[in-house]
Design a protein around this motif. Sequence first.
Motif, short mmCIF file in Angstrom:
data_model
loop_
_atom_site.label_atom_id
_atom_site.label_comp_id
_atom_site.label_asym_id
_atom_site.label_seq_id
_atom_site.Cartn_x
_atom_site.Cartn_y
_atom_site.Cartn_z
N VAL A 1 32.30 -48.44 11.69
CA VAL A 1 33.27 -48.67 10.64
C VAL A 1 34.28 -49.75 11.02
O VAL A 1 34.85 -50.42 10.14
CB VAL A 1 33.98 -47.36 10.29
CG1 VAL A 1 34.83 -46.87 11.47
CG2 VAL A 1 34.80 -47.49 9.03
N HIS A 2 34.49 -49.96 12.28
CA HIS A 2 35.50 -50.93 12.71
C HIS A 2 35.04 -52.37 12.42
O HIS A 2 35.84 -53.19 11.95
CB HIS A 2 35.79 -50.75 14.21
CG HIS A 2 36.30 -49.39 14.55
ND1 HIS A 2 37.56 -48.94 14.19
CD2 HIS A 2 35.70 -48.34 15.21
CE1 HIS A 2 37.73 -47.71 14.62
NE2 HIS A 2 36.61 -47.31 15.25
N THR A 3 33.77 -52.66 12.73
CA THR A 3 33.28 -54.00 12.41
C THR A 3 33.26 -54.24 10.90
O THR A 3 33.53 -55.36 10.43
CB THR A 3 31.88 -54.18 12.99
OG1 THR A 3 31.01 -53.13 12.51
CG2 THR A 3 31.90 -54.14 14.51
N GLN A 4 32.97 -53.18 10.14
CA GLN A 4 33.00 -53.32 8.68
C GLN A 4 34.41 -53.65 8.18
O GLN A 4 34.59 -54.47 7.28
CB GLN A 4 32.49 -52.03 8.03
CG GLN A 4 30.99 -51.84 8.11
CD GLN A 4 30.53 -50.60 7.39
OE1 GLN A 4 31.33 -49.68 7.15
NE2 GLN A 4 29.24 -50.54 7.03
N ARG A 5 35.39 -53.01 8.75
CA ARG A 5 36.77 -53.27 8.34
C ARG A 5 37.20 -54.69 8.69
O ARG A 5 37.92 -55.34 7.93
CB ARG A 5 37.71 -52.25 8.99
CG ARG A 5 37.56 -50.85 8.42
CD ARG A 5 38.51 -49.88 9.10
NE ARG A 5 38.43 -48.56 8.48
CZ ARG A 5 39.13 -47.51 8.92
NH1 ARG A 5 39.97 -47.64 9.95
NH2 ARG A 5 38.99 -46.33 8.33
#
Length: 464
Positions: free
Chosen positions: A204-208
């Motif tokens: 989820v961090h790379t998506q954000r």
Amino acid sequence: IVGDAYYGIWSVDLTTGNKEQLVSPDTVLEGKGVNRKGKLFNSVAVARNGDIFWTDSTSDFTLQDGVFSVFANPSGRLFQYDRATGKNKVLLDRLYFANGVALSPNDEFVLVAETMASQIRRYYLTGPKAGTDDIFIDGLPGLVDNLVADAEGIWAPLIQAADDENPSITQMLSKVPLIRKFVIRMLALAELPMRLIHQVMPNVHTQRIIHAIGHFESLIFFSPSRQTVVKISWSGRILGSLHGFDGSVGSVSHVAELGDYLYLGSPYNKFLARVPLPKMPKIEIRDVKYKPATETTTTPKPTTTTTTTTTPKPTTTTTTTPKPTTTTTTTPKPAQTTTTTPKPTTTTPKPTTTTTTTTPKPTTTTPKPATTTTQKPKTTATPKATTTTTPKPTEAPKASTEVPVTAKKSEKKATVESDKPAASTKDDTPVEPAPIHEKLPNDTPKPKQEKLKVIKKGGEQGEL
């Protein structure tokens, strides 16, 4: 009918909950020159026959990379989905971020918002202009988003304000393609490592991070504090606008009118805003009838010859002012008998000539001292007051012979002031008004009078 930014156009049954995908993101759609898939499904509008008009904001980038579409060439499209055949027909192509859609009340035309150009285009569906388009309204003070139609017109919220103090970045960079290409490549280069990491290890961090770089939300800090909603009529005239400056609502992308309130939607707020609906003042138009002033028969010319107004017949003053009536009686030419002989026909029916009286009632004794007054019913007294209508008043007395005149009738004798009236100019306008004459009763002794040069009806000349 639902337009989902990532998953296409859907039909949802609110009663049963069944859903059907009408347009898939994998469907290759026709365009002006190049056929391509839809990438950013935006707005929908349904016609009376069931056809759906919808927009593909850009065919190059998804909503997650919407910032790229700001700097890229326009690739938005307007489609018409035929419910009978299930086919899509492209109506407009190369729109600078095609957004909101609205149909006119009679389905005569369809409106589409061109967000990055701050304008709304109109595509004609029926009539002699069917199949053509034009600019419905341009120069809006911001980037227009969804269009909400009603009977009066459309609500057009501006998701980002743009004015002289806060110019639009998209419009500033529209004419510098090299700078736009550089900005896009820098953004893509910043996303590249996060994309590689996400392919190897999804999290989820790379998506954000990817979302923060390319999504429109990253441009919020460029937006000014003003929020604006515009109401536009179906003829393209602005009916009114609402403005907010406290920043409580943020960027407004949609307006829903319900009761006495406007509900404002935004892609960035985590709440639904509500503001009171302003009531348009009703203008009462009264039928005001114009009543012209009562027309007076007295013309301004008599006022130039005398200061007193003639009550008996105002028309007499208008006939005395013309030059032909008085110049014939007091013309300087010695042929007085020839001029006065044809005049009884004109002076007898028209007592307007203040010097003629054929009846014992001297109408010329009325308060028209500027012209003349006579005592005798059969004489035509033309005193020097008549010089206001003739350029040379002194030539007539030169040919006169002194003949004493005795009063044959003693009733209603009028006295004539012997004072000389004001000198007249060439255009028959006296410098100052003549004195006022009054009638004296018969028992009053006759004052001493100065002899006046007169021409009798028979042509004799004498003094009165």
